[in-house]
Design a protein around this motif. Structure first.
Motif, PDB file in Angstrom:
ATOM      1  N   THR A 290      55.861  45.101  41.639  1.00  0.00           N
ATOM      2  CA  THR A 290      56.989  44.281  41.558  1.00  0.00           C
ATOM      3  C   THR A 290      58.300  44.694  41.013  1.00  0.00           C
ATOM      4  O   THR A 290      58.073  45.656  40.353  1.00  0.00           O
ATOM      5  CB  THR A 290      56.724  42.919  40.669  1.00  0.00           C
ATOM      6  OG1 THR A 290      56.330  43.186  39.340  1.00  0.00           O
ATOM      7  CG2 THR A 290      55.499  42.009  41.121  1.00  0.00           C
ATOM      8  N   PRO A 291      59.372  44.493  41.583  1.00  0.00           N
ATOM      9  CA  PRO A 291      60.759  44.971  40.782  1.00  0.00           C
ATOM     10  C   PRO A 291      60.658  44.588  39.601  1.00  0.00           C
ATOM     11  O   PRO A 291      60.111  43.628  38.652  1.00  0.00           O
ATOM     12  CB  PRO A 291      61.722  44.264  41.504  1.00  0.00           C
ATOM     13  CG  PRO A 291      61.111  43.937  42.711  1.00  0.00           C
ATOM     14  CD  PRO A 291      59.824  43.534  42.284  1.00  0.00           C
ATOM     15  N   MET A 292      61.366  45.612  38.576  1.00  0.00           N
ATOM     16  CA  MET A 292      61.613  45.455  37.033  1.00  0.00           C
ATOM     17  C   MET A 292      62.784  44.318  37.144  1.00  0.00           C
ATOM     18  O   MET A 292      63.697  44.429  37.614  1.00  0.00           O
ATOM     19  CB  MET A 292      62.038  46.938  36.479  1.00  0.00           C
ATOM     20  CG  MET A 292      62.395  46.285  35.194  1.00  0.00           C
ATOM     21  SD  MET A 292      62.873  47.670  34.104  1.00  0.00           S
ATOM     22  CE  MET A 292      63.295  47.128  32.607  1.00  0.00           C
ATOM     23  N   PRO A 293      62.193  43.179  36.291  1.00  0.00           N
ATOM     24  CA  PRO A 293      63.474  41.980  36.206  1.00  0.00           C
ATOM     25  C   PRO A 293      64.317  42.233  35.177  1.00  0.00           C
ATOM     26  O   PRO A 293      64.238  43.207  34.653  1.00  0.00           O
ATOM     27  CB  PRO A 293      62.387  41.125  35.784  1.00  0.00           C
ATOM     28  CG  PRO A 293      60.990  41.495  35.127  1.00  0.00           C
ATOM     29  CD  PRO A 293      60.828  42.798  35.845  1.00  0.00           C
ATOM     30  N   SER A 294      65.307  41.501  35.290  1.00  0.00           N
ATOM     31  CA  SER A 294      66.424  41.506  34.454  1.00  0.00           C
ATOM     32  C   SER A 294      66.118  40.928  33.027  1.00  0.00           C
ATOM     33  O   SER A 294      65.616  39.520  32.927  1.00  0.00           O
ATOM     34  CB  SER A 294      67.614  40.923  34.944  1.00  0.00           C
ATOM     35  OG  SER A 294      68.591  40.639  33.929  1.00  0.00           O
ATOM     36  N   PHE A 295      66.207  41.481  31.870  1.00  0.00           N
ATOM     37  CA  PHE A 295      65.793  40.891  30.714  1.00  0.00           C
ATOM     38  C   PHE A 295      67.116  40.181  30.008  1.00  0.00           C
ATOM     39  O   PHE A 295      66.775  39.700  28.877  1.00  0.00           O
ATOM     40  CB  PHE A 295      64.896  41.801  29.774  1.00  0.00           C
ATOM     41  CG  PHE A 295      63.548  41.768  30.296  1.00  0.00           C
ATOM     42  CD1 PHE A 295      62.697  40.676  30.258  1.00  0.00           C
ATOM     43  CD2 PHE A 295      63.208  42.836  31.124  1.00  0.00           C
ATOM     44  CE1 PHE A 295      61.381  40.758  30.598  1.00  0.00           C
ATOM     45  CE2 PHE A 295      61.936  43.059  31.523  1.00  0.00           C
ATOM     46  CZ  PHE A 295      61.172  41.938  31.369  1.00  0.00           C
ATOM     47  N   GLY A 296      68.266  40.392  30.490  1.00  0.00           N
ATOM     48  CA  GLY A 296      69.521  40.232  29.850  1.00  0.00           C
ATOM     49  C   GLY A 296      69.653  38.756  29.515  1.00  0.00           C
ATOM     50  O   GLY A 296      70.011  38.323  28.242  1.00  0.00           O
ATOM     51  N   PRO A 297      69.603  37.923  30.414  1.00  0.00           N
ATOM     52  CA  PRO A 297      69.547  36.273  30.148  1.00  0.00           C
ATOM     53  C   PRO A 297      68.556  35.942  29.037  1.00  0.00           C
ATOM     54  O   PRO A 297      68.782  34.999  28.233  1.00  0.00           O
ATOM     55  CB  PRO A 297      69.454  35.577  31.404  1.00  0.00           C
ATOM     56  CG  PRO A 297      69.887  36.982  32.428  1.00  0.00           C
ATOM     57  CD  PRO A 297      69.261  38.159  31.725  1.00  0.00           C
ATOM     58  N   SER A 298      67.375  36.175  29.037  1.00  0.00           N
ATOM     59  CA  SER A 298      66.273  35.692  28.386  1.00  0.00           C
ATOM     60  C   SER A 298      66.387  36.617  26.773  1.00  0.00           C
ATOM     61  O   SER A 298      65.885  35.572  26.217  1.00  0.00           O
ATOM     62  CB  SER A 298      64.925  35.970  28.995  1.00  0.00           C
ATOM     63  OG  SER A 298      64.701  37.513  29.179  1.00  0.00           O
ATOM     64  N   LEU A 299      66.521  37.751  26.905  1.00  0.00           N
ATOM     65  CA  LEU A 299      66.599  38.366  25.556  1.00  0.00           C
ATOM     66  C   LEU A 299      67.975  38.646  24.795  1.00  0.00           C
ATOM     67  O   LEU A 299      68.029  38.310  23.506  1.00  0.00           O
ATOM     68  CB  LEU A 299      65.882  39.817  25.645  1.00  0.00           C
ATOM     69  CG  LEU A 299      64.341  39.926  26.184  1.00  0.00           C
ATOM     70  CD1 LEU A 299      64.158  41.045  26.467  1.00  0.00           C
ATOM     71  CD2 LEU A 299      63.500  39.165  25.141  1.00  0.00           C
TER      72      LEU A 299
END
Length: 321
Positions: A290-299
């Motif tokens: 799977t692609p590496m997701p974006s953690f900006g919004p969650s972290l």
């Protein structure tokens, strides 16, 4: 999926729920008032002063089923369940798109809980905001916090020891697809990554793919057919050098891996390389990666900085405090 957002499904769910509850209520009411008489010729118990009808069903020669209604306490429990269901559907969502008078939603509850939790833990991260990542990596408390963040959000793909796996980079070595500088790691965690290598099988053909694989193997000193490697060199220059560079040393700007360091994310066998060149590598679920997701919004920026410091420290030796 757009079919399931039409008004029909809202009405369908409402009708289904209301009819189900009404049917349960009617069944309880009807069975509580009506007592079916025993069939003609059915035996009745002889003990006691009063006779009780039986249904006429007999098992093992003498076991008979009494024709008694449900006990009141049992039927009352069913009525309480129906009342509870109605009250629940009035207060909470469950009746089609009706949100309930309390306006509760799982997403709203999650957002409220995370907001409250973040407000409580934010002071723990505030002190790291003004610090550089190498300084954070040298702080024992920050490393422990970063490790917990890593185990929660990253270990599923990169492993609990950050050693990676097929299709997932090892974060403990010095080989970085997008660069191992602290700023690069922060960018990667914040925005995620989508790595795509096209398949060259239809363009090169079977022989061309094998020749290219032989040349790629020669770049890192792996066993190879020297003749095929010579034939593969111009193929590499024409089709692969644009991303991996003329010397095969990769390109951090687009995440193209270095092909000269003998570090292989999808395996170093000849068959693995032939397959990779022929079919390409696309980080989607179809390939099991799977692609590496974006953690900006969650972290958020503060947590990402602590997490990035932990990841950076895995392949560097921060000065101990």
């Amino acid at each position: 999926m757009s079919d399931f957002t039409s008004g029909f499904w809202n009405i369908y769910v409402i009708v289904l729920v209301v009819v189900s509850i009404a049917a349960c209520a009617w069944l309880l009411w009807a069975t509580g008032r009506v007592k079916v008489s025993a069939p003609k010729g059915a035996a009745t118990p002889s003990s006691g002063s009063s006779k009780v009808d039986v249904t006429g069903h007999v098992w093992d020669g003498d076991l008979q089923e009494y024709n008694n209604p449900l006990p009141k306490w049992w039927s009352n429990l069913f009525w309480l369940t129906i009342v509870f269901g109605i009250v629940y559907l009035v207060l909470y969502p469950g009746l089609g798109t009706f949100p309930g008078v309390l306006g509760w939603s799982s997403s709203g509850a999650y957002k409220a809980e995370t907001t409250d939790f973040d407000a409580k833990v934010q002071p723990l991260y505030d002190k790291y905001t003004a610090m550089e990542i190498p300084q954070i990596a040298a702080d024992p408390a920050a490393r422990q916090t970063g490790e917990r963040l890593f185990l929660t959000y990253c270990s599923a793909c990169h492993g609990s020891d950050a050693g990676g796996g097929k299709g997932f980079p090892n974060l403990r070595d010095h080989d970085w697809l997008y660069g191992g500088e602290p700023a690069n790691i922060v960018t990667t965690i914040t925005g995620g990554r989508m790595g795509v290598m096209p398949g060259f099988g239809p363009i090169l053909g079977d022989e061309g793919v094998r020749d290219a694989a032989a040349y790629v193997r020669s770049l890192s000193g792996l066993p190879h057919d020297s003749l095929k490697a010579q034939l593969g060199k111009p193929i590499f220059a024409a089709n692969c050098a644009a991303c991996h560079g003329p010397e095969g040393k990769g390109n951090h700007a687009i995440g193209a891996p270095n092909l000269t360091d003998n570090i292989w994310m999808f395996g170093s066998s000849e068959s693995a390389m032939v397959e990779g060149i022929a079919k390409g590598h696309n980080t989607t679920a179809t390939e099991g990666v799977t692609p590496m997701p974006s953690f900006g919004p969650s972290l958020g920026a503060a947590k990402i900085k602590v997490l990035a410091a932990y990841v950076w420290g895995l392949s560097n030796a921060p000065a101990a405090k």
